[in-house]
Design an enzyme around this catalytic site. Structure first.
Site, short mmCIF file in Angstrom:
data_model
loop_
_atom_site.label_atom_id
_atom_site.label_comp_id
_atom_site.label_asym_id
_atom_site.label_seq_id
_atom_site.Cartn_x
_atom_site.Cartn_y
_atom_site.Cartn_z
N ASN A 142 70.77 9.17 55.84
CA ASN A 142 71.20 9.95 57.01
C ASN A 142 70.18 11.04 57.34
O ASN A 142 69.93 11.34 58.50
CB ASN A 142 72.57 10.58 56.75
CG ASN A 142 72.96 11.55 57.84
OD1 ASN A 142 73.13 11.16 58.99
ND2 ASN A 142 73.08 12.82 57.50
N ASP A 235 74.85 7.34 50.86
CA ASP A 235 75.24 8.74 50.92
C ASP A 235 75.60 9.10 52.37
O ASP A 235 75.00 8.60 53.31
CB ASP A 235 74.03 9.58 50.47
CG ASP A 235 74.32 11.06 50.45
OD1 ASP A 235 75.25 11.48 49.74
OD2 ASP A 235 73.61 11.81 51.17
N GLU A 271 79.83 6.48 50.70
CA GLU A 271 80.55 7.74 50.70
C GLU A 271 80.96 8.07 52.13
O GLU A 271 80.11 8.41 52.96
CB GLU A 271 79.64 8.86 50.16
CG GLU A 271 80.31 10.23 50.21
CD GLU A 271 79.30 11.37 50.19
OE1 GLU A 271 79.62 12.41 49.61
OE2 GLU A 271 78.21 11.24 50.77
CA LIG Z 1 73.20 11.73 61.25
#
Ligand SMILES: [Ca+2]
Ligand SMILES: [Ca+2]
Length: 530
Positions: A142, A235, A271
């Site tokens: 991310n 994640d 997650e």
């Molecule tokens: Ca993002």
């Protein structure tokens, strides 16, 4: 691609010992198995590599140290009795990073030098596969580190107004005067822009509207799969598109469809730290950690502390059924604690037996339960007054000459660790470690538990006793928990077919006579028809 060998469980040889008896104490001999794990029935173990085992004396755990310790987790012989018996391993991030926790990656194609080399990781994968262990690694895509060359190139491009540079579209940003709805931003030094950074200004968020970023993040996963990695832990999966679950889910469905082209058996777990309704949407793409089961106020802890076990069983079954609406035969990923939560032994004491009940509840679930390293020996560690996650990621307590040290910033006193070490617990028949080991054996020997469908049973008026029948391919077993602090007698007349005690583990004993089951305190048992 790894070829998975699935040996057929020899139920006959396992249960011969127990036939024609209705009162006896079982020993581990009757649980010996000759099967390797399938994807849906693995028991995973989460490792913070930097805190696990140090091979070169610098105090930082490393991949070589982990390889040296693999036999502790699983030596490849399910009948040796020398290993915990887990069949899945999740490594917290191992890629080049400026932080000890490595959730801010600088280079996704290199193992951090403090942990070792890419060749070490390849060797670890080989050694895992020899032992029937599935190896997954944490993939935090991310966001990157702000020290990543991608981010440096991005900043340079925007400073120069060079929007034709490919890196100009790598990160999520907006004009200085505007904002990104609901999201955290920070000024991009030397420009008139702000970049998205929901976790930290040192963790800029990638722009997943960019085909280049999508391709780049896919190539990272493919690179490690080709090196022998069996899957990933994703994640911050819901933050891919901070503003839209729907867009994030859609991204992951695409991403997973691409990974399955490389390996149809790829196992990924994500997650999505949110309520079950949000989490369950993501089951269309992969397995997700089931946060409702975790932590001091979660399903497992409440039931383990003498709470209502029947409610817990219903929560478990409802959870599974809700995931089933999104995907066929969902693989759940329950857990008690992980690297982002206080360690379980702080609120589920070993001394009261609550830790024993919690382990029983965790491991008698369908899918892939996760054990956080050290949980099996009742290691403690909480944020505490210093408010640092480092206290949740302390050095594994081997009790031998391992030189691994607590991570930088940790303040948790070793004096708080009251539950012993690996060395002290292996030799103690009644230790929490040996309870975990036995539970994993019980789990592996009864495939209805790992892969079957559950039905709740009614077992009298004591709320601390509850259970379920698990059914798979016309075979079934009956699982009963007693999370109370005393032995309890139950009338099993309604379930008289389950006349054989297959196994039990916990602080008490189990016996069955004339349909009356006595189950000891903080104990779980499995009964079968023959
Ligand atoms: Ca993002
Ligand atoms: Ca080291």
């Amino acid at each position: 691609m790894k070829k998975r060998i699935i040996l057929v469980l020899s139920l006959l040889s396992i249960f011969t010992l127990s036939s024609c008896k209705n009162e006896y104490s079982i020993n581990e001999e009757s649980l010996k198995i000759d099967s390797s794990a399938t994807k849906a029935n693995q028991t995973f173990y989460e490792v913070f590599v930097g805190g696990f085992s140090d091979s070169n004396g610098d105090g930082i755990g490393d991949l070589r140290g982990l390889i040296n310790r693999l036999d502790y987790l699983n030596d490849g012989d399910p009948n040796s009795g020398r290993s915990l018996g887990v069949t899945g391993l999740w490594l917290m991030p191992i890629f080049k990073s400026p932080s000890y926790h490595k959730y801010d990656v600088i280079d996704y194609y290199s193992v951090d030098s403090s942990y070792g080399t890419n060749d070490d990781l390849k060797e670890l994968a080989t050694e895992c596969h020899k032992r029937g262990i599935t190896l997954i690694v944490d993939l935090p895509i991310n966001h990157t580190s702000s020290s990543s060359q991608w981010f440096i190139n991005f900043r340079t491009a925007l400073r120069n107004g060079d929007f034709s540079n490919q890196y100009a579209e790598y990160y999520s940003y907006c004009d200085e005067g505007s904002g990104l709805a609901g999201r955290t931003t920070a000024p991009l030094t030397g420009t008139a822009y702000k970049y998205e950074c929901n976790f930290s200004t040192s963790m800029p968020e990638l722009n997943f509207d960019s085909d280049l970023v999508r391709e780049e993040t896919l190539n990272i996963a493919k690179y490690w799969m080709n090196l022998g990695i069996d899957g990933f832990r994703f994640d911050a999966a819901k933050y891919i598109y901070f503003e839209s679950s729907e867009k994030s889910v859609s991204f992951w469905n695409w991403y997973m469809s691409e990974l399955k082209k490389v390996n149809p058996d790829v196992y990924c777990v994500a997650e999505v730290w949110d309520n079950p309704q949000v989490i369950q949407q993501y089951y269309s793409a992969f397995t997700c950690f089931d946060f409702a089961f975790s932590q001091a106020d979660g399903y497992i802890a409440k039931a383990a502390k003498g709470g209502n076990v029947n409610s817990y069983i219903n929560q478990l079954i409802n959870y599974y059924n809700n995931c089933s609406k999104v995907t066929e035969n969902p693989i759940l990923a329950p857990f008690i604690a992980n690297h982002d939560t206080d360690r379980a032994a702080g609120y589920l004491p070993v001394s009261t037996g609550d830790a024993y009940s919690a382990a029983g509840l965790l491991l008698m679930t369908p899918g892939t339960p996760f054990i956080y390293y050290g949980e099996e020996i009742g290691m403690k560690g909480s944020r505490g007054g210093a408010n640092t996650d480092a206290n949740r990621r302390l050095a594994m307590l081997w009790g031998d000459d391992d030189t691994v040290k607590d991570p930088v910033g940790a303040t948790y006193s070793i004096d708080n660790q009251k539950n012993g070490t690996v060395a002290s617990q292996i030799s103690d028949k009644n230790s929490l470690y040996n309870h975990y080991k036995k539970l994993i054996m019980m789990r592996n020997a009864n495939k209805e538990i790992t892969n079957g469908k559950y039905t709740a049973v009614t077992l009298g008026n004591n709320n601390s006793v509850g259970g379920f029948i698990a059914t798979l391919n016309n075979h079934s077993c009956l699982v009963i928990h007693n999370t109370s602090s005393e032995a309890i007698e139950i009338d099993l007349s309604n379930y008289a077919d389950y006349k054989v005690i297959n196994s039990f583990s916990g602080l008490g004993e189990v016996s069955l006579k004339n349909n009356m089951l006595t189950i000891g305190h903080k104990t779980v048992t499995i009964l079968r028809k023959d």
